[in-house]
Enzyme design. Structure first.
Site, PDB file in Angstrom:
ATOM      1  N   ALA A 131     -63.236 -22.540   0.554  1.00 24.98           N
ATOM      2  CA  ALA A 131     -64.332 -21.404   0.757  1.00 24.98           C
ATOM      3  C   ALA A 131     -65.613 -21.997   0.695  1.00 24.98           C
ATOM      4  O   ALA A 131     -66.819 -21.278   0.792  1.00 24.98           O
ATOM      5  CB  ALA A 131     -64.296 -20.501  -0.492  1.00 24.98           C
ATOM      6  N   ASN A 197     -61.828 -23.093  -7.730  1.00 26.30           N
ATOM      7  CA  ASN A 197     -61.329 -24.273  -6.730  1.00 26.30           C
ATOM      8  C   ASN A 197     -62.462 -24.871  -6.387  1.00 26.30           C
ATOM      9  O   ASN A 197     -62.484 -26.078  -6.166  1.00 26.30           O
ATOM     10  CB  ASN A 197     -60.137 -23.457  -5.922  1.00 26.30           C
ATOM     11  CG  ASN A 197     -59.140 -23.441  -6.541  1.00 26.30           C
ATOM     12  OD1 ASN A 197     -58.255 -24.255  -7.237  1.00 26.30           O
ATOM     13  ND2 ASN A 197     -58.543 -22.015  -6.728  1.00 26.30           N
ATOM     14  N   HIS A 227     -71.145 -18.560  -2.448  1.00 25.53           N
ATOM     15  CA  HIS A 227     -71.351 -20.041  -3.275  1.00 25.53           C
ATOM     16  C   HIS A 227     -72.498 -20.581  -2.908  1.00 25.53           C
ATOM     17  O   HIS A 227     -72.597 -20.655  -1.765  1.00 25.53           O
ATOM     18  CB  HIS A 227     -70.075 -20.777  -2.925  1.00 25.53           C
ATOM     19  CG  HIS A 227     -68.666 -19.973  -2.918  1.00 25.53           C
ATOM     20  ND1 HIS A 227     -68.123 -19.918  -4.160  1.00 25.53           N
ATOM     21  CD2 HIS A 227     -67.909 -19.425  -2.091  1.00 25.53           C
ATOM     22  CE1 HIS A 227     -66.915 -19.266  -4.093  1.00 25.53           C
ATOM     23  NE2 HIS A 227     -66.844 -19.191  -2.768  1.00 25.53           N
TER      24      HIS A 227
HETATM   25  N1  NDP Z   1     -59.954 -24.324  -2.365  1.00 21.64           N
HETATM   26  C1  NDP Z   1     -60.555 -23.038  -2.114  1.00 21.64           C
HETATM   27  O1  NDP Z   1     -61.761 -22.807  -1.794  1.00 21.64           O
HETATM   28  C2  NDP Z   1     -59.778 -21.829  -2.685  1.00 21.64           C
HETATM   29  C3  NDP Z   1     -58.573 -21.868  -3.307  1.00 21.64           C
HETATM   30  N2  NDP Z   1     -57.824 -20.731  -3.576  1.00 21.64           N
HETATM   31  C4  NDP Z   1     -56.400 -21.084  -4.249  1.00 21.64           C
HETATM   32  O2  NDP Z   1     -55.507 -20.622  -3.506  1.00 21.64           O
HETATM   33  C5  NDP Z   1     -54.329 -19.780  -4.141  1.00 21.64           C
HETATM   34  C6  NDP Z   1     -53.899 -18.852  -3.407  1.00 21.64           C
HETATM   35  O3  NDP Z   1     -54.482 -18.045  -2.935  1.00 21.64           O
HETATM   36  P1  NDP Z   1     -53.916 -16.644  -2.328  1.00 21.64           P
HETATM   37  O4  NDP Z   1     -53.122 -16.909  -1.022  1.00 21.64           O
HETATM   38  O5  NDP Z   1     -55.035 -15.530  -1.905  1.00 21.64           O
HETATM   39  O6  NDP Z   1     -53.246 -16.028  -3.606  1.00 21.64           O
HETATM   40  P2  NDP Z   1     -51.981 -14.992  -3.629  1.00 21.64           P
HETATM   41  O7  NDP Z   1     -51.945 -14.801  -4.987  1.00 21.64           O
HETATM   42  O8  NDP Z   1     -52.238 -13.789  -2.569  1.00 21.64           O
HETATM   43  O9  NDP Z   1     -50.668 -15.859  -3.123  1.00 21.64           O
HETATM   44  C7  NDP Z   1     -50.202 -16.837  -3.677  1.00 21.64           C
HETATM   45  C8  NDP Z   1     -48.690 -16.775  -3.589  1.00 21.64           C
HETATM   46  O10 NDP Z   1     -47.974 -17.879  -4.121  1.00 21.64           O
HETATM   47  C9  NDP Z   1     -46.780 -17.458  -4.900  1.00 21.64           C
HETATM   48  N3  NDP Z   1     -46.474 -18.553  -6.024  1.00 21.64           N
HETATM   49  C10 NDP Z   1     -46.865 -18.597  -6.957  1.00 21.64           C
HETATM   50  N4  NDP Z   1     -46.447 -19.712  -7.770  1.00 21.64           N
HETATM   51  C11 NDP Z   1     -45.554 -20.243  -6.658  1.00 21.64           C
HETATM   52  C12 NDP Z   1     -44.591 -21.341  -6.705  1.00 21.64           C
HETATM   53  N5  NDP Z   1     -44.741 -22.249  -7.680  1.00 21.64           N
HETATM   54  N6  NDP Z   1     -44.211 -21.650  -5.553  1.00 21.64           N
HETATM   55  C13 NDP Z   1     -43.995 -20.956  -4.433  1.00 21.64           C
HETATM   56  N7  NDP Z   1     -44.991 -19.851  -4.284  1.00 21.64           N
HETATM   57  C14 NDP Z   1     -45.760 -19.392  -5.434  1.00 21.64           C
HETATM   58  C15 NDP Z   1     -47.338 -16.226  -5.527  1.00 21.64           C
HETATM   59  O11 NDP Z   1     -46.531 -15.311  -6.096  1.00 21.64           O
HETATM   60  P3  NDP Z   1     -46.834 -14.328  -7.352  1.00 21.64           P
HETATM   61  O12 NDP Z   1     -47.549 -13.593  -6.737  1.00 21.64           O
HETATM   62  O13 NDP Z   1     -45.342 -13.791  -7.618  1.00 21.64           O
HETATM   63  O14 NDP Z   1     -47.040 -15.283  -8.420  1.00 21.64           O
HETATM   64  C16 NDP Z   1     -47.977 -15.466  -4.473  1.00 21.64           C
HETATM   65  O15 NDP Z   1     -47.291 -14.949  -3.428  1.00 21.64           O
HETATM   66  C17 NDP Z   1     -55.252 -19.501  -5.399  1.00 21.64           C
HETATM   67  O16 NDP Z   1     -54.413 -19.065  -6.468  1.00 21.64           O
HETATM   68  C18 NDP Z   1     -56.079 -20.446  -5.647  1.00 21.64           C
HETATM   69  O17 NDP Z   1     -55.725 -21.370  -6.335  1.00 21.64           O
HETATM   70  C19 NDP Z   1     -58.330 -19.572  -3.374  1.00 21.64           C
HETATM   71  C20 NDP Z   1     -59.794 -19.180  -2.794  1.00 21.64           C
HETATM   72  C21 NDP Z   1     -60.226 -20.466  -2.312  1.00 21.64           C
HETATM   73  O1  OAA Z   2     -62.516 -17.883  -2.266  1.00 26.42           O
HETATM   74  C1  OAA Z   2     -63.435 -18.072  -2.876  1.00 26.42           C
HETATM   75  O2  OAA Z   2     -64.551 -17.556  -2.536  1.00 26.42           O
HETATM   76  C2  OAA Z   2     -63.433 -19.264  -4.089  1.00 26.42           C
HETATM   77  C3  OAA Z   2     -62.491 -19.201  -4.781  1.00 26.42           C
HETATM   78  O3  OAA Z   2     -61.683 -18.224  -5.132  1.00 26.42           O
HETATM   79  C4  OAA Z   2     -62.020 -20.510  -5.600  1.00 26.42           C
HETATM   80  O4  OAA Z   2     -62.987 -21.387  -5.691  1.00 26.42           O
HETATM   81  O5  OAA Z   2     -60.908 -20.519  -6.171  1.00 26.42           O
END
Ligand code: NDP
Ligand code: OAA
Length: 274
Positions: A131, A197, A227
């Site tokens: 992001a 993250n 951000h």
């Molecule tokens: N690098 C960056 O800039 C960013 C990183 N992120 C990361 O991305 C992740 C995912 O985001 P998003 O898709 O929006 O989140 P969501 O919660 O919509 O999707 C994550 C999915 O993964 C499932 N899940 C959880 N644990 C596991 C596992 N061990 N194996 C397989 N599936 C699993 C969850 O199930 P359940 O809901 O049942 O737990 C859910 O369905 C966030 O948690 C965050 O850590 C997000 C935004 C920005």
């Molecule tokens: O999606 C975003 O704006 C950032 C975020 O959640 C993260 O850093 O985990």
């Protein structure tokens, strides 16, 4: 391409929609690692709304089954626990992995394990910009040392629901911007695994987890997920401010995160990478 996805939530679903829209030809093969309780629903959706994305699509529930389908690239978009559970084995197998849950590397032991697994497998762990932006310049300047990096993440109050922000703020009634966290990128990424993250990405590219200073703010007037960071280095100074549109499926996650993953995939398919 033979693509593996870990997770089938907001990022994965949006990504598959974008792939369906933008790829000239379907993926050769898609394997999705889903939680056991979500596997049935995942399979139904792959066969239904995402039927055209790949010539063949399968659902698995563990890393060994994922690897048995020989993905050329695996994208993690599931959360920190999924990085811990699955990514070391995929790397050790020699398969390149893009992770979005970069804050998982705030656990120093896990970071060491992932680096060792990539070396053992002769492959690479890819940390996309997600992001945020400007990671190319920050990582380049980082090689020269002497960096000072300050980051502030501001989101609308309800994007902080389910986080420690609730210990000090009433997110439902907040009228003014409130900074509820000040500390290191390591603490931020550990304590806000779905929201900080970006702090970990900046730390890994630049000054490291301890030296990268972080503020997190809930702001009713935030124009999205914002951000902002400033960099001072002996070679250059810059500031960056990004106003991100939140995802329709998850207010915590900016939709640009998905496009950052899409970029990683397209850069491996097309004749030119940028
Ligand atoms: N690098 C960056 O800039 C960013 C990183 N992120 C990361 O991305 C992740 C995912 O985001 P998003 O898709 O929006 O989140 P969501 O919660 O919509 O999707 C994550 C999915 O993964 C499932 N899940 C959880 N644990 C596991 C596992 N061990 N194996 C397989 N599936 C699993 C969850 O199930 P359940 O809901 O049942 O737990 C859910 O369905 C966030 O948690 C965050 O850590 C997000 C935004 C920005
Ligand atoms: O999606 C975003 O704006 C950032 C975020 O959640 C993260 O850093 O985990």
């Amino acid at each position: 391409m033979r693509l593996g996805l870990i997770g089938f939530g907001n990022i994965a679903l949006t990504l598959l929609g974008q792939l369906a829209e933008t790829l000239d030809t379907p993926l050769e093969h898609l394997v999705v690692l889903s939680l056991p309780e979500l596997a049935g629903d995942t399979e139904a959706r792959l066969k239904g709304e995402f039927a055209g994305v790949a010539r063949e699509a399968v659902v698995v529930t563990d890393a060994q089954a994922l690897l048995s389908h020989r993905p050329g690239l695996v994208v993690e978009c599931a959360g920190h626990a999924a990085v811990v559970a699955h990514v070391p084995a995929v790397l050790r197998n020699g398969t390149e992995v893009v992770i979005v849950s970069i804050g998982a590397l705030s656990d120093a032991n896990l970071e060491t394990e992932l680096r060792a697994a990539a070396i053992e497998g002769g492959t690479r762990l890819i940390l996309p910009a997600g992001a945020v932006g400007g990671i190319d310049l920050l990582a380049a300047l980082g090689a020269a040392g002497g960096l000072e990096v300050r980051y502030r993440g501001s989101k609308p109050p309800l994007a902080w629901s389910g986080t420690p922000a609730e210990n000090t703020l009433d997110l439902g009634t907040l009228k003014e911007a409130a900074t509820f966290f000040t500390g290191t990128a390591r603490e931020a990424a550990r304590d806000f695994p779905k929201n900080a993250n970006v702090a970990a990405t900046l730390a890994l590219a630049g000054a490291g987890f301890e030296a990268t200073r972080v503020e997190l703010t809930a702001d009713p007037a935030a124009p999205g997920n914002v951000h902002e960071y400033s960099v001072v280095s002996p070679l250059a100074k810059y500031t960056m401010r990004i106003e991100n549109l939140p995802s329709a499926g998850n207010a915590k996650t900016s939709v640009s995160t998905v496009y950052s993953v899409l970029r990683e995939i397209r850069n491996r398919i097309g004749p030119v990478a940028i």
